[in-house]
Every structure is written in C-alpha cells, then in structure tokens.
Design an enzyme around this catalytic site. Structure first.
Site, short mmCIF file in Angstrom:
data_model
loop_
_atom_site.label_atom_id
_atom_site.label_comp_id
_atom_site.label_asym_id
_atom_site.label_seq_id
_atom_site.Cartn_x
_atom_site.Cartn_y
_atom_site.Cartn_z
N ASP A 316 -26.01 -19.28 16.26
CA ASP A 316 -26.94 -20.39 16.13
C ASP A 316 -26.75 -20.93 14.70
OD1 ASP A 316 -29.28 -22.04 16.54
OD2 ASP A 316 -30.33 -20.63 15.23
N ASP A 509 -33.95 -19.21 20.88
CA ASP A 509 -32.73 -18.43 21.06
C ASP A 509 -32.93 -17.25 22.00
OD1 ASP A 509 -31.20 -19.99 19.31
OD2 ASP A 509 -31.93 -18.90 17.57
#
Length: 613
Positions: A316, A509
């Site tokens: 990420d 996430d």
C-alpha cells in the site's frame, strides 16, 4: 537447572556408579544381574512407568514404549550391560534436551516479560498504584525512571529517554519530549514523566503483542503437522518391522533366535522419531521468538513457513511506503510575493480546519500566522477569509475559478493549495506525503532476497502514485483503486502463480490483507482492523523489518530441513546396519539420543537473527 533436572543428574550419577561397580569388580551371576537391574531401575523407572501408563490409556508406539521394549528385551536375552547402559545414555540425552529446550523457552519468556505490573495515577489527592487495566482512557499516570510504561499515551509533562528494544530490536534509547507519544511495555530510563492514556490496557501495544505471541504457538506449520502425522504412522510400522525381523529370519533362514531378536531390538532402539518430533516444533518456536526480538510478530508457524516462500510483495502507499503525514514540499509565489508571507496567509485561513493539508500548512507557517475573520469553508474547495480588511481565497483550482482567478497549474507530485487576494493570484503551496527514508533501501533488500515481483497499490491519483513508486524504486504500480479493486488486483497476481505478501496499514487494507498469502500490517501506527486481519505485524512501522522477517523465516525453514534430513538420514543408515547385524544397541542409542540432542541444539540457532540470506 530445575529441581527435576537436578534429580535426574543424581539418578544418572547413581546408575553410573552401579554400572561401574559391576564392571570394575567383575561381578558374576546373580550379583551382576542385581547391579545392572538396580542401575536400570534407578535411571529408567520413570520411562517404564510412563510406557505402562500410556499402554493402559491406549497410547502405544510412543518414545517411552519403544525404549522400554528394546531395553527390557535386551535384559531377557542376557545383554545386561547394554540394557542398563543404553537407558543411562538415553536419560543423559533427555537431560541435555531438557536443558536446551529450557534455554530456548527462557529466551522466549524474557521477551514475554514485558507486561507492566502497575500504573501510578493521581487519585483523591495522592499517588496510588493500580492495575494497568484499571486506568481509564484519558487519565494521566506517572512513570519514574526504571519503570515500565503501562499504557500507550502522550507525554504531557517531563522529558526522558526510552528503551524500546523489545519493540524495535534496537538497543539505542529514544529521546522523548513533552508532546511525544510513548508505547506501553517500553522502559523509562532517565526522567520523571506524566503521560495521558491514549488507550485502555486491552487495546495497548503491549497487550496486543502478548495476545498475538501467545496465540502464535497454536498455529502449526504444514511441515510441523506433517511430522506429527508421520510419527503416528511411522512408529507402528517400525514396531511391525521389528517383530518381523525377530521372527521371520529364524523361521525362514534358520538364523539364531537370540541374534535375530537382538537385531530387532537395535531396529526398535534407533526407530524413535523423537529427534523430529522435538526439534521441528522447537525450530518454529525459535523462529517466532527470533522474529519477535527484531520487532516482527508472526502470528503462527504456518505464516512463518509461508513467509519463507514468498516471491511477490505488494505495498500500500499511504502510511506504508510513505509516512502518512503531510508536509509542505514547496511554496511557489507570483512575482513580488514573499513565500513566508504566503504561508502565513494560508495558515490564517486554514487555522481552524481539521483537514490534514490544512494542518501541514499551519505547522510549516510556524510563527508567521496572521489573524483572520469571517472565515468560511467551502466543502471540497477550500477556505475564504478576511485578513487585514481584504478577502483571501485558499483552496484548489475550482475555488480559484469561483473567485474569478481562473484555472491555475498545480504540482503533479502532491496536493496543490492556491492562494489569492480577491481575484489577484499570489501563488500556490505544494503539500505532499513524504516517502519513508528506508523505503527504497527495503525494496532493494527484497530484490536481493530474490523477491521477483514488487508492486504498489493505492487509491491515490496517478501522479502521486508514480512519484512515490519512482522514489521507492518500484516499477509496477496501480493508482486510483478502491478497496475492492485492490483485492481484485491481488487475486490476479495470485492467479499468475505468485506467492504473495501484502503490506498495508489502513482499515481499507483489511480485505486485501486477508486475501494475500501473507498479510503484513504496520503495527505501531496501523489500524486495529489491519492488525487483526494481518498474519505478520511490523511493530515499529519500519519497512526494514520486512526483509529481516523474510530472512528469519527462511533461516528457520533451513534449520527445519536440516534437522529432517539429518535425523532421517542417520536413522535410516543405522536401521539398515542394525538389521544386517553390523551395529549393536550402543550404536542404536547414539543414533537415537545423539541425533536428538544435535537436532535440538541446531534448532536453537533459530533464536538468533540470521546473518545472510
């Protein structure tokens, strides 16, 4: 050394004395038998009793059963010295194994000894000590030098140095000032500090670490589970093989019965799978402990095994590759404008806004902030304010167009905040999230470890994604993704045969952390949802822990494979030689106990951080 181990030493010494007495005095007949039986029972009575008890419970073919059967059989055929000596040697091996395992467990226990015993709070006009679980959210507590910090919080009074080696693996103390955040479980070294609790105990860093580490022991790796299943099948097969070796050769080949039985006893003696059953779980246990010492929490041996096989890593961006906090990167002024004055004007308008970009501008302006009135906020556009009697606009290009300034060119590398006095354009401020200083180094270290595919997924715009990926040295990136699209991207990579780890920190996430082969969360600043969904947690948010974690996992798996190959190889050789009559019970005992001790000692290496790939 424990009390039980001290008793074992005394039994071994007594049995050794009896055996030496039988040898040195040249005892014969009943006296010889009595001395060896006494030595045997002194050192092996617990093994015999354990074998009988397990038989009554229906638990056949374990280590004690094989050892008891082989040594009692040796007595029956008249091999008294070997029967007593082998049991003596076996107990010596068990003692060394216990010492090695105890040392390993103490190393892990030292890591686990981080729970604070108390918290000192100010109640009813005096300082009192209470259980950390009784401290309320927002309550202030006092930590003296040498004490462990009980809860996560912000220092509201005092300065100090903090030992956070249990969390980060680094021995260098960290200086902490008023306003800095401190983490539970770390040790206050120098100054008296007052801390305001940022969480209750059950949500604190130390509680989270203890819970994750305790739960990790219950998750077995595929290799570990296979060894357990293998032992359950292998041991009965060996017993059947020993019976056939004792019976068939005399019946079919006219061997001497005592010789055939002796060979079957050797076969039984060396067949114990204890080296595998003990050393393989211990290797994984040591690997989990070694990773914890480096500030990496792996939630189970199964995840450690998978991490060792990872050949693709997806990051990420915000909060993972970047700091997750905005900073003013540059100030571009129109002709005749002063950069510091431009920052001050923007900060005056943004002072009461909670937006991260506004906070970054106010922080950069420092003492140059002017006073604004009639402040208006336009959602999604920016701010309007009156400063020194004149109207100013601070915001994006759409706000500038609304103010009659016209569309202005922004920066592709961050968020552009334009500033105008009425319709007069004064300049713009570029605010961007900073790349973590260790990001590029960590990516390069992963490539050196043989990770073939490294990618970045982000919901940010194309320009910001390209800039962050370029600075980190990542060639493959995908921008503008929603959480569901991140999952789809990871599934596409998994379908291409990649063993994938995903590294993230945010609530959005959590789905992709669960979907990857290994989910890795940034623990210190990461969200609770991400940490819960992840399989591995980097407790200090440093990306340098990621290649270290992979190295530790691979180091552990190398040790596991070494123990499997070594134990099976030596045992197979002695099994064949024993069946051929080339070796006796002593060689079998060395093959069993010696291999076990060496395998356990090798397993202990997993506790130490690896030095190479």
């Amino acid at each position: 050394m424990t009390r039980g181990q001290k008793r074992a030493v005394m039994r071994i010494a007594a049995a050794l004395f009896l055996c030496l007495t039988a040898v040195l005095t040249g005892a014969e007949g009943p006296l010889r038998l009595a001395l060896y039986v006494a030595a045997y029972l002194t050192v092996g009575a617990d093994v015999i009793w354990s074998a009988l008890r397990n038989i009554l419970r229906g638990e056949l073919f374990d280590e004690e059963f094989l050892m008891a059967l082989a040594t009692v059989g040796a007595f029956i055929i008249g091999e008294y010295p070997e029967a007593a000596g082998v049991m003596l040697f076996y107990q010596v091996g068990e003692l060394f194994e216990g010492l090695a395992v105890g040392r390993s467990r103490r190393s892990i226990a030292a890591l686990m000894d981080i729970r604070p015993d108390y918290a000192t709070v100010w109640r009813d006009g005096r300082e009192i000590r209470i259980d950390p679980e009784e401290v309320e959210l927002g309550e202030r507590f006092i930590v003296l030098p040498g004490e462990r910090i009980p809860l996560d919080g912000i220092i509201v009074e005092g300065n100090t140095a903090i030992d956070s080696s249990f969390l980060t693996g680094e021995g260098m103390p960290e200086d902490k000032l008023t306003g800095d955040r401190v983490v539970s479980g770390t040790i206050n070294l120098t100054g008296r500090i007052c801390v305001q609790a940022e969480s209750v105990y059950r949500e604190s860093t130390v509680a989270r670490i203890l819970e994750l580490t305790e739960n990790a022991a219950g998750r077995k790796a595929q290799t570990e589970s296979f060894i357990t299943r293998f032992a359950r099948v292998y041991t009965p097969c060996v017993v059947v093989g020993a019976v056939l070796l004792a019976v068939l050769p005399p019946l079919l080949l006219r061997w001497d019965w005592s010789d055939s039985i002796y060979r079957s006893l050797v076969f039984l003696m060396v067949s114990c799978p204890c080296a595998l059953v003990v050393s393989v779980p211990m290797s994984f246990f040591g690997g989990l402990g070694g990773a914890s010492r480096q500030g990496v929490l792996i939630k189970g041996a199964n995840y450690l095994e998978t991490l060792a096989r990872v050949d693709g890593i997806v990051f990420d961006k915000t909060g993972t590759l970047t700091r997750g906090t905005f900073r003013v990167r540059e100030v571009i002024t129109a002709e005749g404008s002063d950069p510091s004055q431009l920052l001050g004007l923007a900060a005056a308008a943004e002072r009461n806004s909670n937006h991260p970009v506004a906070k970054a501008i106010c922080e950069a302006a420092a003492g140059d902030v002017q006073t604004a009135s009639d402040v208006k906020e336009y959602a999604g556009l920016g701010m309007e304010a009156v400063i020194d009697g004149e109207k100013y606009y601070v915001g994006n290009a759409a706000l500038m167009e609304r103010a009659g300034v016209g569309l202005q060119t922004g920066s592709p590398d961050g968020t552009t905040v334009h500033v105008s006095r009425g319709s007069e354009y004064l300049g713009h401020i570029v605010v961007a999230d900073e790349l973590k200083p260790e990001a590029a180094e960590a990516v390069e270290a992963l490539r050196k470890l043989g990770v073939k595919r490294i990618a970045m997924l982000t919901g940010d715009c194309e320009a910001a994604a390209r800039n962050a990926a370029g600075q980190a040295g990542i060639e493959e990136y995908h921008a503008g993704l929603l959480p569901g699209q991140k999952v789809e991207a990871v599934e596409e990579m998994l379908n291409m045969g990649c063993r994938l780890a995903f590294v993230g920190d945010g609530i959005n996430d959590a789905p992709v952390l669960s979907r990857a082969d290994v989910g890795i969360a940034m623990g210190a600043l990461g969200s609770d949802a991400a940490i819960e969904a992840a399989d591995v947690v980097l407790m200090d948010d440093s990306l340098q822990r990621l290649p270290q974690a992979i190295q530790t996992a691979r180091h552990t798996m190398r040790i596991v494979r070494q123990n499997i190959v070594f134990a099976l190889g030596v045992k197979a050789a002695i099994l064949v030689l024993g069946a051929m009559g080339a070796v006796g019970l002593w060689a079998a005992a060395i093959g069993d106990v010696g291999v076990m001790v060496l395998a356990v000692l090798n397993a202990m290496r997993a506790l130490k951080p690896p030095t190479g790939k």
